[in-house]
Design a protein around this motif. Structure first.
Motif, PDB file in Angstrom:
ATOM      1  N   HIS A 154       0.839  -1.196   0.000  1.00  0.00           N
ATOM      2  CA  HIS A 154       0.000   0.000   0.000  1.00  0.00           C
ATOM      3  C   HIS A 154       0.877   1.249   0.000  1.00  0.00           C
ATOM      4  O   HIS A 154       1.877   1.317   0.698  1.00  0.00           O
ATOM      5  CB  HIS A 154      -0.955  -0.021   1.196  1.00  0.00           C
ATOM      6  CG  HIS A 154      -1.985  -1.095   1.044  1.00  0.00           C
ATOM      7  ND1 HIS A 154      -2.922  -1.069   0.042  1.00  0.00           N
ATOM      8  CD2 HIS A 154      -2.180  -2.247   1.712  1.00  0.00           C
ATOM      9  CE1 HIS A 154      -3.668  -2.152   0.109  1.00  0.00           C
ATOM     10  NE2 HIS A 154      -3.238  -2.893   1.110  1.00  0.00           N
TER      11      HIS A 154
ATOM     12  N   ARG B 115       3.550  -6.571  -3.073  1.00  0.00           N
ATOM     13  CA  ARG B 115       4.215  -6.583  -1.772  1.00  0.00           C
ATOM     14  C   ARG B 115       5.053  -7.852  -1.601  1.00  0.00           C
ATOM     15  O   ARG B 115       4.634  -8.945  -1.975  1.00  0.00           O
ATOM     16  CB  ARG B 115       3.154  -6.527  -0.665  1.00  0.00           C
ATOM     17  CG  ARG B 115       3.696  -6.199   0.708  1.00  0.00           C
ATOM     18  CD  ARG B 115       2.543  -5.905   1.668  1.00  0.00           C
ATOM     19  NE  ARG B 115       1.755  -7.099   1.944  1.00  0.00           N
ATOM     20  CZ  ARG B 115       2.040  -7.964   2.925  1.00  0.00           C
ATOM     21  NH1 ARG B 115       3.058  -7.754   3.730  1.00  0.00           N
ATOM     22  NH2 ARG B 115       1.274  -9.021   3.106  1.00  0.00           N
TER      23      ARG B 115
ATOM     24  N   THR C 123       5.960 -10.693   0.241  1.00  0.00           N
ATOM     25  CA  THR C 123       5.227 -11.290   1.361  1.00  0.00           C
ATOM     26  C   THR C 123       6.011 -12.352   2.112  1.00  0.00           C
ATOM     27  O   THR C 123       5.619 -12.739   3.215  1.00  0.00           O
ATOM     28  CB  THR C 123       3.919 -11.935   0.876  1.00  0.00           C
ATOM     29  OG1 THR C 123       4.261 -12.899  -0.128  1.00  0.00           O
ATOM     30  CG2 THR C 123       2.986 -10.906   0.282  1.00  0.00           C
TER      31      THR C 123
ATOM     32  N   SER D  30       2.967 -10.461  -3.585  1.00  0.00           N
ATOM     33  CA  SER D  30       1.507 -10.514  -3.563  1.00  0.00           C
ATOM     34  C   SER D  30       0.917 -10.317  -4.959  1.00  0.00           C
ATOM     35  O   SER D  30       1.440  -9.550  -5.767  1.00  0.00           O
ATOM     36  CB  SER D  30       0.972  -9.423  -2.636  1.00  0.00           C
ATOM     37  OG  SER D  30      -0.425  -9.327  -2.765  1.00  0.00           O
ATOM     38  N   GLY D  31      -0.198 -11.015  -5.201  1.00  0.00           N
ATOM     39  CA  GLY D  31      -0.944 -10.826  -6.448  1.00  0.00           C
ATOM     40  C   GLY D  31      -1.942  -9.684  -6.338  1.00  0.00           C
ATOM     41  O   GLY D  31      -2.772  -9.490  -7.225  1.00  0.00           O
ATOM     42  N   GLY D  32      -1.865  -8.916  -5.270  1.00  0.00           N
ATOM     43  CA  GLY D  32      -2.839  -7.839  -5.047  1.00  0.00           C
ATOM     44  C   GLY D  32      -2.363  -6.471  -5.490  1.00  0.00           C
ATOM     45  O   GLY D  32      -2.939  -5.453  -5.072  1.00  0.00           O
TER      46      GLY D  32
END
Lengths: 411, 187
Positions: free
Chosen positions: A195, A263, A265, A275-277
């Motif tokens: 983020h 990110r 992780t 991260s896949g986000g």
């Protein structure tokens, strides 16, 4: 043992501002400083760093920038000099080269042990900074030894790094600045972004700090936010102290050839997992930026500021169709990992029951316990508590609290 | 935060209870430790059935009033009888339900009345991975796409923010986007 009413620990902007306010209230005080004035600025910052706030915003109680470039951004050396001048102006009583090794409570007083003797005092102000240690994830201990690991506190410039790829972890101001600098120096750079907060350096002809200052956003108090924990954890804006660089965001970095991944992780054996986000992290960041700009526009309209250029909105952050989810660290693409994953204060020498279940210093607007205060932490009392521009008001409020508590206690 | 308490919004989510739970868990983080479980029995071929009832939370075991069942099988092109959805389809459904519940909860908290929330989830799998034909190809989804259509009393950006915030807090989104240690043992 020496005795004084108030000991201030740290001679940066926070400690100096506090000394100014205590002296103005006739409270005898001494600053204990492990190195010299502005020590972190002089010893723990990278060479190219400039303040994220324009010169006009360098305002301390009794001292402000008075040069001929109010819209410029101070270098680290200029910032240190600015604080040296402040220390000389306010004739702060400073004991340099004095490291606090232990603080204990003895009855109504505090006993402060240093490498240069013992002190006893009724009040302590912790002004040693919010960025003494780099916050690095636990799993970093499993990174293969063939890879160098570096924190921004130890990083100075690209010449420090071995040739080869660099994985920069973190996309706040530190991460994006260092990724850009290392890419410009010719390194293959990958940036792992969780983020983050995207923001233009200037908007409608004014610096973003002008908008945040004038609209009142920076003076938002802890009582005005509905989730203080979250507000205190907001990463620094993706900005660089350079008036001509409008964006130092993920789009800028991608255009320069930096690979953006999600990110970082954890590790599976020697493979880094991302991260896949990522797409949602960038979507949240774009929405957050647009909400901030909406707020500035609404404020400008209400304030009747009609001579500003028209509002504008910016293209969303681009994300690769299938960002990388893993990287085999033994394959040699990366030779250095730079952890731009945030900082935390160091209170290891504070042997008092004043920490929460996550080992963070617990405080109410900077009041830790009777006679114990802290300054300079994120959103301590207001959104600008960590800024040179914000610490003065916090110091004044805590100095008032200290004086009124001491009077009550003596009565 | 745009909490509009002056507007009466009802999405059927008790956000006051959820916010109360946050306060309680801050005082007693142990109570926030939950364990969910499912018991699966092989029936025949690739056909199996899960029974879901008890879970642990708030420091104790909980039994529900009824036991839920989720069956799974494979389609005919995999030489199976197609009596139930495949496990990956159940995972996609779980993601959609998780995000949808999140949208409703965030909308309630932000004072946004929802009228309809529709979504479609697609996941791409190269079955050469499952069949062990190529070690470079993973068994799981190579990508997942979720498409929402939301009708609500809010601006386009506010609706986009609902979907984004729902992802940020979603268990299934986290499960699918971040690694998890999985230990499988024999009793």
């Amino acid at each position: 043992m020496k005795r004084i009413s108030a000991l201030i620990i740290g001679a940066g902007q926070a400690g100096l501002a506090m000394s100014h306010h205590l002296s103005a209230r006739s409270v005898p005080n001494v600053i204990l400083e492990r190195g010299e004035v502005a020590n972190s600025w002089k010893t723990e910052r990278w060479d190219s760093l400039r303040l994220l706030t324009p010169n006009w915003q360098s305002r301390l109680p009794g001292h402000a920038y008075a040069g001929d470039d109010p819209d410029g951004f101070m270098s680290v050396a200029q910032t240190a000099k600015f604080l040296d001048t402040y220390a000389a102006t306010i004739t702060a009583p400073i004991e340099t080269r004095t490291t606090v090794t232990r603080v204990r409570r003895i009855g109504d007083d505090y006993e402060v042990e240093t490498n240069r003797g013992l002190w006893s005092c009724r009040n302590i102000v912790l002004a040693s900074g919010a960025c003494n240690r780099a916050s690095i994830p636990q799993f970093s201990t499993g990174i293969p030894e063939s890879i160098d690991q570096l924190s921004p506190l130890a990083y100075r410039n690209p010449s420090q790094l071995r040739p080869g790829g660099v994985l920069v972890v973190g996309a706040s101001a530190t991460g994006v600045q260092l990724a850009a600098e290392l890419r410009a120096a010719g390194h293959d750079v990958m940036l792992a972004a969780g983020h983050h907060v995207r923001m233009p350096r200037f908007y409608r002809g004014r610096d973003i700090q002008w908008w945040m200052d004038r609209s009142g956003l920076l003076s938002t108090t802890v009582a005005e936010v509905d989730d203080l924990q979250r507000a205190r954890a907001v990463p620094s804006l993706q900005l660089v102290g350079e008036a001509s660089t409008r964006f130092l965001d993920l789009n800028t970095l991608q255009s320069a050839g930096v690979e953006i991944v999600g990110r970082f992780t954890g590790l599976r054996d020697r493979t880094a997992l991302f991260s896949g986000g990522l797409a949602n992290a960038t979507a949240l960041s774009d929405l957050k930026m647009n909400r901030a700009l909406d707020g500035f526009d609404a404020w400008a309209a209400e304030a009747g500021l009609t001579d500003l250029p028209a509002p504008e909105r910016f293209a969303p952050t681009k994300v690769a169709e299938a960002p990388r989810l893993s990287l085999d660290l033994a394959r040699g693409r990366i030779s250095t990992i730079l952890w731009a994953t945030g900082f935390r204060p160091d209170f290891d020498w504070l042997h008092l029951p004043v920490f929460d279940h996550k080992s963070r210093l617990a405080h109410e607007g900077g009041v830790v316990a009777r006679g114990l205060y802290v300054l300079g932490l994120p959103f301590l009392r207001k959104r600008n508590s960590t800024l040179i521009d914000g610490v003065g008001a916090d110091a004044a409020a805590l100095a008032d609290h200290l004086v009124s508590t001491n009077v009550r206690h003596a009565a | 935060m745009n909490v509009q308490s002056n507007v009466t919004v009802n999405n059927g989510v008790n956000t006051e209870a959820l916010i109360g739970a946050r306060g309680a868990f801050a005082e007693a983080p142990q109570a926030a430790q939950f364990t969910f479980r499912s018991s699966c029995s092989w029936i025949e071929g690739t056909y199996s059935a899960n029974k879901i009832n008890s879970y642990f939370g708030l420091g104790q075991e909980h039994e529900r009033k009824r036991t839920f069942s989720i069956e799974s099988d494979h389609p005919e092109v995999f030489a199976a009888a197609d009596r139930a959805p495949t496990p990956p389809e159940i995972a996609l459904a779980a993601l959609a339900s998780c995000l949808t519940g999140g949208v409703a909860a965030v909308a309630q908290h932000r004072g946004i009345q929802l009228r309809s929330v529709q979504s479609t989830v697609e996941g791409d799998i190269d079955v050469q991975g499952i069949l062990g034909m190529d070690p470079e190809i993973r068994s799981g989804f190579s990508s997942i796409r979720v498409s929402f259509e939301i009708d609500a009393d809010a601006s386009k950006d506010e609706i986009a923010a609902l979907v984004a915030q729902s992802q940020k807090r979603s268990a299934m989104f986290d499960i699918l986007t971040n690694p998890t240690n999985v230990n499988v043992s024999l009793a």
